[in-house]
Write a protein that holds these residues in place. Sequence first.
Motif, PDB file in Angstrom:
ATOM      1  N   GLY A 141       0.819  -1.259   0.087  1.00  0.00           N
ATOM      2  CA  GLY A 141      -0.051   0.101  -0.216  1.00  0.00           C
ATOM      3  C   GLY A 141       0.860   1.332   0.146  1.00  0.00           C
ATOM      4  N   LEU A 142       0.566   2.139  -1.007  1.00  0.00           N
ATOM      5  CA  LEU A 142       1.465   3.410  -1.114  1.00  0.00           C
ATOM      6  C   LEU A 142       0.310   4.463  -0.929  1.00  0.00           C
ATOM      7  CD1 LEU A 142       3.978   3.082  -4.089  1.00  0.00           C
ATOM      8  CD2 LEU A 142       4.335   3.309  -1.509  1.00  0.00           C
ATOM      9  N   GLY A 143      -0.744   4.330  -0.409  1.00  0.00           N
ATOM     10  CA  GLY A 143      -1.645   5.508  -0.220  1.00  0.00           C
ATOM     11  C   GLY A 143      -2.989   5.255  -1.104  1.00  0.00           C
ATOM     12  N   ALA A 144      -3.820   5.952  -0.942  1.00  0.00           N
ATOM     13  CA  ALA A 144      -5.266   5.705  -1.673  1.00  0.00           C
ATOM     14  C   ALA A 144      -4.956   5.769  -3.072  1.00  0.00           C
ATOM     15  CB  ALA A 144      -6.170   7.046  -1.164  1.00  0.00           C
ATOM     16  N   GLY A 145      -5.735   4.671  -3.766  1.00  0.00           N
ATOM     17  CA  GLY A 145      -5.608   4.690  -5.097  1.00  0.00           C
ATOM     18  C   GLY A 145      -6.154   3.249  -5.190  1.00  0.00           C
ATOM     19  N   LEU A 146      -5.901   2.929  -6.528  1.00  0.00           N
ATOM     20  CA  LEU A 146      -6.054   1.442  -7.058  1.00  0.00           C
ATOM     21  C   LEU A 146      -4.795   0.982  -8.064  1.00  0.00           C
ATOM     22  CD1 LEU A 146      -7.717  -1.006  -7.584  1.00  0.00           C
ATOM     23  CD2 LEU A 146      -9.123   0.064  -9.516  1.00  0.00           C
ATOM     24  N   ALA A 147      -3.973   0.090  -7.744  1.00  0.00           N
ATOM     25  CA  ALA A 147      -2.994  -0.334  -8.503  1.00  0.00           C
ATOM     26  C   ALA A 147      -2.397  -1.737  -7.974  1.00  0.00           C
ATOM     27  CB  ALA A 147      -1.752   0.533  -8.433  1.00  0.00           C
ATOM     28  N   ASP A 148      -2.208  -2.533  -8.976  1.00  0.00           N
ATOM     29  CA  ASP A 148      -1.707  -3.805  -8.462  1.00  0.00           C
ATOM     30  C   ASP A 148      -0.339  -3.660  -8.832  1.00  0.00           C
ATOM     31  OD1 ASP A 148      -4.229  -5.011  -8.233  1.00  0.00           O
ATOM     32  OD2 ASP A 148      -4.334  -5.758 -10.229  1.00  0.00           O
ATOM     33  N   GLY A 149       0.389  -4.685  -8.518  1.00  0.00           N
ATOM     34  CA  GLY A 149       2.015  -4.894  -8.559  1.00  0.00           C
ATOM     35  C   GLY A 149       2.412  -5.142  -6.996  1.00  0.00           C
ATOM     36  N   ALA A 150       3.874  -4.746  -7.271  1.00  0.00           N
ATOM     37  CA  ALA A 150       4.557  -5.074  -5.859  1.00  0.00           C
ATOM     38  C   ALA A 150       4.613  -4.069  -5.031  1.00  0.00           C
ATOM     39  CB  ALA A 150       5.940  -5.730  -6.514  1.00  0.00           C
ATOM     40  N   ALA A 151       5.617  -3.085  -5.055  1.00  0.00           N
ATOM     41  CA  ALA A 151       6.117  -2.029  -4.424  1.00  0.00           C
ATOM     42  C   ALA A 151       5.314  -1.008  -4.540  1.00  0.00           C
ATOM     43  CB  ALA A 151       7.462  -1.446  -4.798  1.00  0.00           C
ATOM     44  N   ASN A 152       4.536  -0.904  -5.811  1.00  0.00           N
ATOM     45  CA  ASN A 152       3.453   0.169  -6.220  1.00  0.00           C
ATOM     46  C   ASN A 152       1.927   0.123  -6.136  1.00  0.00           C
ATOM     47  OD1 ASN A 152       5.648   1.884  -7.358  1.00  0.00           O
ATOM     48  ND2 ASN A 152       5.527   0.790  -9.161  1.00  0.00           N
ATOM     49  N   ALA A 153       1.794  -1.017  -5.093  1.00  0.00           N
ATOM     50  CA  ALA A 153       0.223  -1.355  -4.981  1.00  0.00           C
ATOM     51  C   ALA A 153      -0.336  -0.367  -4.303  1.00  0.00           C
ATOM     52  CB  ALA A 153       0.329  -2.974  -4.370  1.00  0.00           C
ATOM     53  N   ARG A 154      -1.702  -0.045  -4.742  1.00  0.00           N
ATOM     54  CA  ARG A 154      -2.467   0.887  -3.824  1.00  0.00           C
ATOM     55  C   ARG A 154      -3.935   0.219  -3.527  1.00  0.00           C
ATOM     56  NH1 ARG A 154      -0.633   6.310  -3.877  1.00  0.00           N
ATOM     57  NH2 ARG A 154       1.152   6.524  -4.924  1.00  0.00           N
ATOM     58  N   PHE A 155      -4.289   0.799  -2.277  1.00  0.00           N
ATOM     59  CA  PHE A 155      -5.825   0.457  -1.787  1.00  0.00           C
ATOM     60  C   PHE A 155      -6.551   1.744  -1.450  1.00  0.00           C
ATOM     61  CE2 PHE A 155      -2.897  -2.943  -0.917  1.00  0.00           C
ATOM     62  CZ  PHE A 155      -3.274  -4.132  -1.294  1.00  0.00           C
TER      63      PHE A 155
END
Length: 363
Positions: free
Chosen positions: A126-140
């Motif tokens: 989790g890197l902060g609010a948002g929507l992104a899959d992946g490893a270091a860049n995933a977001r919830f």
Amino acid sequence: MTTHNQRAVHPAASALAILLVLAGVQAIWWRFLVYRTPTPRIMGPGPPFIPPDGPVINIPGRADVIVTTIAGSEQPGDADGPGYSARFDRPTGLAVDKSGNLYVADTGNNRIRLVRPSGDTTTLAGLGAGLADGAANARFTAPCGVAVGPNGNLYIADTGNHRIRTILATGTTSTVSGSDKGFVNGPIANARFCFPGSVAAGDTDRLYVADIGNHCVRQVLNGQVTTLAEPPAAAKSSSTGAIVIGGSAVYGLPIRSEASLTPAQAAVLRLNHPAAVCAFADGWLVIDEKHGAVFLVRNGTAEVIAGRCNSIAMQTGQFDGSGATALFGTLGGLATDGKRYVYVADTSYNTIRRLDISELIRR
């Protein structure tokens, strides 16, 4: 656990008990996600206190349960580290793996955190609010539920994104199912959810989802999403919560008290707004939005094992000690290692609390 009252309960067994969160309980995550309590103002004396119907009934927890804060502190924040130096922002869903590691849906920080048995907290994804899959860049966005699957993968109810996500052992995050808000069954690529609030893992490929906005429990199995259970009409119409166990809904359970209760007191001293549930020996552990306490539900009634209930208002505070003296705020998450410990997310106080139930297990 060697006797019939001490049988081992694997954490995955809690998948059999799905929390169905209805309209009234949506306030738990919504209030802590969107609304922050304003700073208190100094005000003059209010109106005189009017006693409730009958004397105030206080129901404390058990003296043989020990409550300890293992991570976080009262002030919200976003920091990894040991014990009290870690910071959370309105943590909710919890899950424990076979090694005793605790996973936390850190709702306000839009992260998934890991608390090791040593008490050290790290950010898993989790890197902060948002929507992104992946490893270091995933977001919830406002994740509220987390579960450990039998394969070791994590499953996340990504509430604000209306999706079910997974974090693999490699650290990579991907989307299992869900897209825009809605209600659609069928293949996982097409299915839609509406504010999924919690998730539980069954056997290898089976997931259960408490779909808050759609007032039902959904199942993800063999690449398909189906509706598994809905609350009884009475629960829907009264905006209470219902615990769905084995396909049957249970709500409005009375809280055990040695005192004689008036009808008004009996109405208050019930589990009308359950917020989380997990399996325990010959019963179920439950937390409720309207009571700052942890309950053991057996034989149709709820016993306070830690915290305090009373017949006029929710009694809150941040205090460790025995189950009889400990105080909690609004609890948003619950998990057990199936052996000795129960963990709760003290959402309003931004902490993770641990209950040592060794003596209760031996009883």
